[in-house]
Scaffold this motif. Structure first.
Motif: not given
Length: 577
Positions: A569-577, A196-207
């Motif tokens: 064009d994700i924003v993780l603040g909206e994904v996770d709420r 989750p600490q990757h600049p290209a995931t545009h937030g704390v997202l883990r793939l």
């Protein structure tokens, strides 16, 4: 045909097609609502989806409401839309505490993540779900936070004994082994964590990527790192206080979030009329917000792929619009400017000239980015044919906004289900058909052009309205004017009670929605007549759009994942709420 006639016709049609499958079909706050039992859920959804007259091909969200101590305790909510007929239907299913529901993820792919969220937050089990596990809370979480008997301060996570961090670390290593052995495929494939600490995931997202060489075989997104419990907090704050929460979800589009929430609350209050000036100001600020969001998307997307100059141009342009934000709201981002009943204040002196000054140069500045990217062979090599998602697949996955329109879905809520007087504006809806990263780029670039058109029209319409009419005069639901506070003790008491106790919103339920920069943004609200909501469900576009990522990246290289994530064009603040 007016909305009342449309809803009456839809109600009759739904009742006719569902027949004995429906317990009831009603109209609540101008929206059709049908109730079915758990046994009839799948047959009802199949009928609604396949019926040529109804064609509910799009599942907006699945959620639930805890009505404790009522028995049955829960209502499961299925919000449906027809991308061809442009009508809505809400399906309600009463669910007892130990009762299960059948999964509908095979009927609507978007239900996969939404059902996981319902199980995570409410504890409702979905039979035959392909991957029923927690999604926005930790795997170690205790309980189901959106139940009414779950305290707002929480019960704590990770009840793992004294050495919590060591236990988490050990379980984390076990998780990695599980991914390699069970979630993923053959032993010759390797597993790579991106984030989750990757600049290209545009937030704390883990793939969790399964790779065959450099080719992606499978992708499992892990979200929830930014889950803040906004929906739980909303039940413990009053209707007016809640406005401040939602600008912090998609923090790149704060006024869009405020608008969607206020529209939903206003739908619950039939005698609250919003003045035209307030509606036009909302439209203007909403379109400026769309441009702000798209500029951040363009700058960061280009930077991910290697075009650094575009990033500088986009952020320089964004600064000018943030100055306009500050003029009207006093803040550059979290303004809480759009309020229940209108806007917090009228546009200030000099605002019109400032907007016109920005508008004169905007098209030229946008053309600079077009010249740098649109025909650039390197840019096209990295984007054309990458991350393709087809039209039917997009609708089935609950995709909306630029992603859907890039795949040939000609649907925009501003035109097809207008709100805030959008029906009075002249603008075009850009649609592409290839469904790849490049098409998404073209759609958003043209959307900025159309938003610029709308801003200028809104400015003209504001000029034709009476200054000071930026908020409703129904003082049961809006704060008193300053002169009323100074003139009488009643005005002062009203002011005090408004801000300390909030407003009583009539009993009922409603869904308010807008065409946000990333797609369908909606709020499903339930009120019991008090100053606090019973339920606030946020339907954020980033959540559903991101759920389609595994289908977009299959067969591509790791480098393509960067371009594909940027195109969503994700924003993780909206994904996770």
């Amino acid at each position: 045909m007016d909305v009342g006639v449309q809803q009456a016709t839809l109600k009759k049609l739904v009742s006719s097609r569902l027949g004995s499958l429906a317990e009831s079909v009603d109209e609540i706050n101008g929206q059709a609502v049908a109730e079915v039992t758990a046994v009839n859920l799948r047959p009802a959804l199949s009928t609604l989806k396949e019926s040529p007259e109804l064609k509910f091909d799009y599942l907006s969200f699945v959620s639930a409401v805890d009505l404790y101590p009522r028995s049955p305790r829960f209502d499961a909510i299925y919000n449906l839309y027809s991308t061809q007929r442009h009508h809505w239907l809400r399906l309600k299913v009463p669910v007892a505490e130990e009762e299960t529901l059948p999964t509908v993820s095979d009927l609507y792919a978007t239900a996969n993540w939404h059902e996981r969220e319902v199980w995570d937050l409410f504890g409702i089990t979905f039979d035959r779900h392909p991957d029923l596990r927690r999604i926005v809370t930790s795997d170690h979480w205790f309980g189901h936070p959106l139940r009414k008997d779950y305290p707002v301060e929480g019960r704590g996570a990770w009840p793992l004994g004294a050495n919590v961090l060591q236990n988490i670390a050990e379980e984390g290593m076990a998780d990695q082994a599980d991914i390699a052995s069970s979630e993923m495929g053959p032993a010759r494939h390797i597993t790579l964590n991106m984030g989750p600490q990757h600049p290209a995931t545009h937030g704390v997202l883990r793939l969790a990527l399964e790779l065959d060489g450099e080719n992606i075989v499978d992708c499992i997104p892990h979200i929830g790192y930014l889950h803040t419990g906004i929906e739980k907090l909303s039940e413990h704050h009053n209707w007016t206080q809640n406005v401040t929460h939602y600008g912090r979800m998609d923090y790149l589009s704060p006024m869009n979030n405020e608008l969607a929430y206020c529209l939903a609350v206003e739908r619950l209050i039939p005698d609250l009329e919003i003045p035209k000036r307030a509606q036009y100001i909302r439209v203007l600020m909403s379109e400026l917000t769309r441009i702000i969001s798209h500029l951040v998307w363009l700058g960061t997307h280009a930077l991910d792929i290697g075009a650094m100059s575009v990033f500088m141009y986009c952020f320089a342009e964004r600064e000018k619009i943030l100055d306009l934000y500050e003029m009207v709201g006093g803040e550059r981002m979290m303004t809480a400017y759009i309020r229940i009943g209108g806007c917090a204040a009228d546009v200030p002196e000099g605002f019109e000239e400032a907007v016109q000054g920005w508008a004169r140069d905007f098209q030229h500045n946008l053309d600079i980015n077009h010249n740098l990217l649109t025909k650039n062979p390197i840019w096209k090599e990295r984007t054309v044919g990458i991350g393709v998602l087809g039209r039917e697949e997009s609708i089935n996955a609950g995709i909306s906004g630029p992603l859907a329109r890039a795949a040939g879905v000609d649907w925009d809520l501003r035109r097809d289900n207008p709100y805030s007087s959008y029906e009075e504006f002249d603008f075009d809806i850009p649609v592409e058909t290839a469904g790849d990263v490049y098409s998404r780029y073209l759609v958003r670039m043209e959307e900025m052009v159309q938003a610029h058109r709308i801003v200028l029209q809104a400015l003209e319409k504001i000029r034709e309205t009476e200054p000071g009419t930026h908020v409703s005069r129904n003082y049961k639901y809006v704060p008193p004017r300053r002169e009323d506070i100074d003139a009488s003790i009643e005005g002062l008491i009203h002011h005090f009670k408004y801000w300390t106790e909030g407003i009583p919103v009539p009993t009922g339920e409603a869904y308010g929605f807008i065409e946000a920069s990333k797609g369908e943004l909606g709020f499903y609200l339930v009120s019991d007549g008090s100053a606090r909501p019973v339920r606030v469900k946020v339907r954020g576009p980033s959540f559903s759009n991101l759920s389609a990522l595994p289908r977009m990246v299959q067969g591509h290289l790791i480098a393509d994942v960067v371009a594909i994530i940027g195109s969503i064009d994700i924003v993780l603040g909206e994904v996770d709420r």
